[in-house]
Design a protein around this motif. Structure first.
Motif, mmCIF file in Angstrom:
data_model
loop_
_atom_site.group_PDB
_atom_site.id
_atom_site.type_symbol
_atom_site.label_atom_id
_atom_site.label_comp_id
_atom_site.label_asym_id
_atom_site.label_seq_id
_atom_site.Cartn_x
_atom_site.Cartn_y
_atom_site.Cartn_z
ATOM 1 N N ALA A 35 -32.484 4.803 76.691
ATOM 2 C CA ALA A 35 -31.493 5.585 75.967
ATOM 3 C C ALA A 35 -30.121 5.451 76.603
ATOM 4 C CB ALA A 35 -31.911 7.057 75.922
ATOM 5 N N SER A 36 -30.060 5.486 77.909
ATOM 6 C CA SER A 36 -28.762 5.361 78.557
ATOM 7 C C SER A 36 -28.212 3.955 78.378
ATOM 8 C CB SER A 36 -28.859 5.706 80.042
ATOM 9 O OG SER A 36 -29.654 4.760 80.722
ATOM 10 N N HIS A 37 -29.095 2.954 78.331
ATOM 11 C CA HIS A 37 -28.645 1.586 78.124
ATOM 12 C C HIS A 37 -28.098 1.409 76.704
ATOM 13 C CE1 HIS A 37 -28.494 -2.741 78.439
ATOM 14 N NE2 HIS A 37 -29.243 -2.839 77.348
ATOM 15 N N VAL A 38 -28.800 1.941 75.708
ATOM 16 C CA VAL A 38 -28.409 1.768 74.316
ATOM 17 C C VAL A 38 -27.239 2.670 73.946
ATOM 18 C CG1 VAL A 38 -29.183 2.079 71.936
ATOM 19 C CG2 VAL A 38 -30.684 1.007 73.593
ATOM 20 N N MET A 39 -27.240 3.909 74.408
ATOM 21 C CA MET A 39 -26.255 4.890 73.969
ATOM 22 C C MET A 39 -25.122 5.093 74.961
ATOM 23 S SD MET A 39 -28.655 7.690 72.214
ATOM 24 C CE MET A 39 -29.662 7.272 70.828
ATOM 25 N N GLY A 40 -24.993 4.216 75.897
ATOM 26 C CA GLY A 40 -23.865 4.311 76.811
ATOM 27 C C GLY A 40 -23.959 5.461 77.789
ATOM 28 N N GLN A 92 -42.421 -2.353 50.353
ATOM 29 C CA GLN A 92 -43.027 -2.664 51.647
ATOM 30 C C GLN A 92 -42.046 -3.372 52.579
ATOM 31 O OE1 GLN A 92 -46.774 -4.647 51.200
ATOM 32 N NE2 GLN A 92 -47.645 -3.016 49.949
ATOM 33 N N ILE A 93 -41.240 -4.277 52.039
ATOM 34 C CA ILE A 93 -40.235 -4.949 52.864
ATOM 35 C C ILE A 93 -39.208 -3.937 53.370
ATOM 36 C CG2 ILE A 93 -38.293 -6.578 52.799
ATOM 37 C CD1 ILE A 93 -40.040 -8.319 50.947
ATOM 38 N N GLY A 94 -38.794 -3.033 52.507
ATOM 39 C CA GLY A 94 -37.847 -1.993 52.921
ATOM 40 C C GLY A 94 -38.419 -1.093 53.996
ATOM 41 N N ALA A 95 -39.687 -0.731 53.864
ATOM 42 C CA ALA A 95 -40.321 0.116 54.878
ATOM 43 C C ALA A 95 -40.423 -0.626 56.205
ATOM 44 C CB ALA A 95 -41.702 0.557 54.408
ATOM 45 N N ALA A 96 -40.803 -1.904 56.162
ATOM 46 C CA ALA A 96 -40.917 -2.685 57.399
ATOM 47 C C ALA A 96 -39.550 -2.851 58.067
ATOM 48 C CB ALA A 96 -41.527 -4.053 57.101
ATOM 49 N N MET A 97 -38.529 -3.091 57.272
ATOM 50 C CA MET A 97 -37.184 -3.234 57.839
ATOM 51 C C MET A 97 -36.690 -1.906 58.418
ATOM 52 S SD MET A 97 -35.428 -5.837 55.109
ATOM 53 C CE MET A 97 -33.835 -5.729 55.865
ATOM 54 N N GLY A 98 -37.028 -0.805 57.760
ATOM 55 C CA GLY A 98 -36.643 0.500 58.278
ATOM 56 C C GLY A 98 -37.311 0.813 59.603
ATOM 57 N N VAL A 99 -38.587 0.494 59.703
ATOM 58 C CA VAL A 99 -39.305 0.715 60.957
ATOM 59 C C VAL A 99 -38.735 -0.180 62.062
ATOM 60 C CG1 VAL A 99 -41.536 0.418 62.113
ATOM 61 C CG2 VAL A 99 -41.416 1.555 59.894
ATOM 62 N N ALA A 100 -38.450 -1.437 61.713
ATOM 63 C CA ALA A 100 -37.887 -2.356 62.710
ATOM 64 C C ALA A 100 -36.509 -1.890 63.170
ATOM 65 C CB ALA A 100 -37.801 -3.763 62.125
ATOM 66 N N LEU A 101 -35.692 -1.427 62.250
ATOM 67 C CA LEU A 101 -34.359 -0.935 62.603
ATOM 68 C C LEU A 101 -34.450 0.322 63.463
ATOM 69 C CD1 LEU A 101 -31.292 -1.221 62.276
ATOM 70 C CD2 LEU A 101 -31.484 0.191 60.235
ATOM 71 N N ALA A 102 -35.322 1.245 63.075
ATOM 72 C CA ALA A 102 -35.488 2.463 63.876
ATOM 73 C C ALA A 102 -36.010 2.121 65.274
ATOM 74 C CB ALA A 102 -36.442 3.440 63.178
ATOM 75 N N GLY A 103 -36.943 1.185 65.340
ATOM 76 C CA GLY A 103 -37.471 0.771 66.640
ATOM 77 C C GLY A 103 -36.410 0.102 67.500
ATOM 78 N N ALA A 104 -35.535 -0.656 66.867
ATOM 79 C CA ALA A 104 -34.484 -1.333 67.612
ATOM 80 C C ALA A 104 -33.433 -0.340 68.129
ATOM 81 C CB ALA A 104 -33.806 -2.389 66.746
ATOM 82 N N LEU A 105 -33.154 0.685 67.342
ATOM 83 C CA LEU A 105 -32.135 1.661 67.737
ATOM 84 C C LEU A 105 -32.659 2.708 68.703
ATOM 85 C CD1 LEU A 105 -30.330 2.204 64.324
ATOM 86 C CD2 LEU A 105 -29.566 0.826 66.275
ATOM 87 N N LEU A 106 -33.936 3.042 68.585
ATOM 88 C CA LEU A 106 -34.487 4.088 69.442
ATOM 89 C C LEU A 106 -35.234 3.442 70.567
ATOM 90 C CD1 LEU A 106 -35.747 6.526 66.697
ATOM 91 C CD2 LEU A 106 -33.612 6.620 67.935
#
Length: 106
Positions: A35-40, A92-106
């Motif tokens: 979190a400190s690495h991603v969120m400064g 399904q593609i939208g759900a997979a992309m959403g999970v990937a984006l959330a995983g990348a951000l969190l």
């Protein structure tokens, strides 16, 4: 990344922590470091994530049947199977992309 490198070496490069290879770090410590690495340097406020989730789920539950009905009414009956398959694939593609984006951000 070299696949032959031990996990500890790769983690040290990504997170900047010095953990011996094969020793699992404390999950809370690892999360705080990420979190400190991603969120400064600031830890995330979970209320910003948890509070809107029921609203997003409610909106998705209300929009999905309406979108499916609009799509199925817009195509000729002979193409209903193609339309349903396209809708399901897009969902399904939208759900997979959403999970990937959330995983990348969190």
């Amino acid at each position: 990344m070299n696949c032959a490198q031990p996990l500890g070496v790769t983690r040290t490069r990504i997170l900047g922590t010095a953990q011996p290879t094969g020793v699992a770090p404390d999950a809370e410590q690892l999360h705080a470091e990420r979190a400190s690495h991603v969120m400064g340097g600031a830890a995330p406020d979970y209320a910003l994530i948890v509070v809107p989730m029921p609203l997003i789920d409610l909106a998705a539950g209300l929009i999905t049947p309406a979108a499916a009905a609009a799509l199925m009414n817009a195509v000729p009956p002979g193409q209903a199977g193609i339309a349903a398959g396209t809708l399901n694939t897009a969902r399904q593609i939208g759900a997979a992309m959403g999970v990937a984006l959330a995983g990348a951000l969190l």
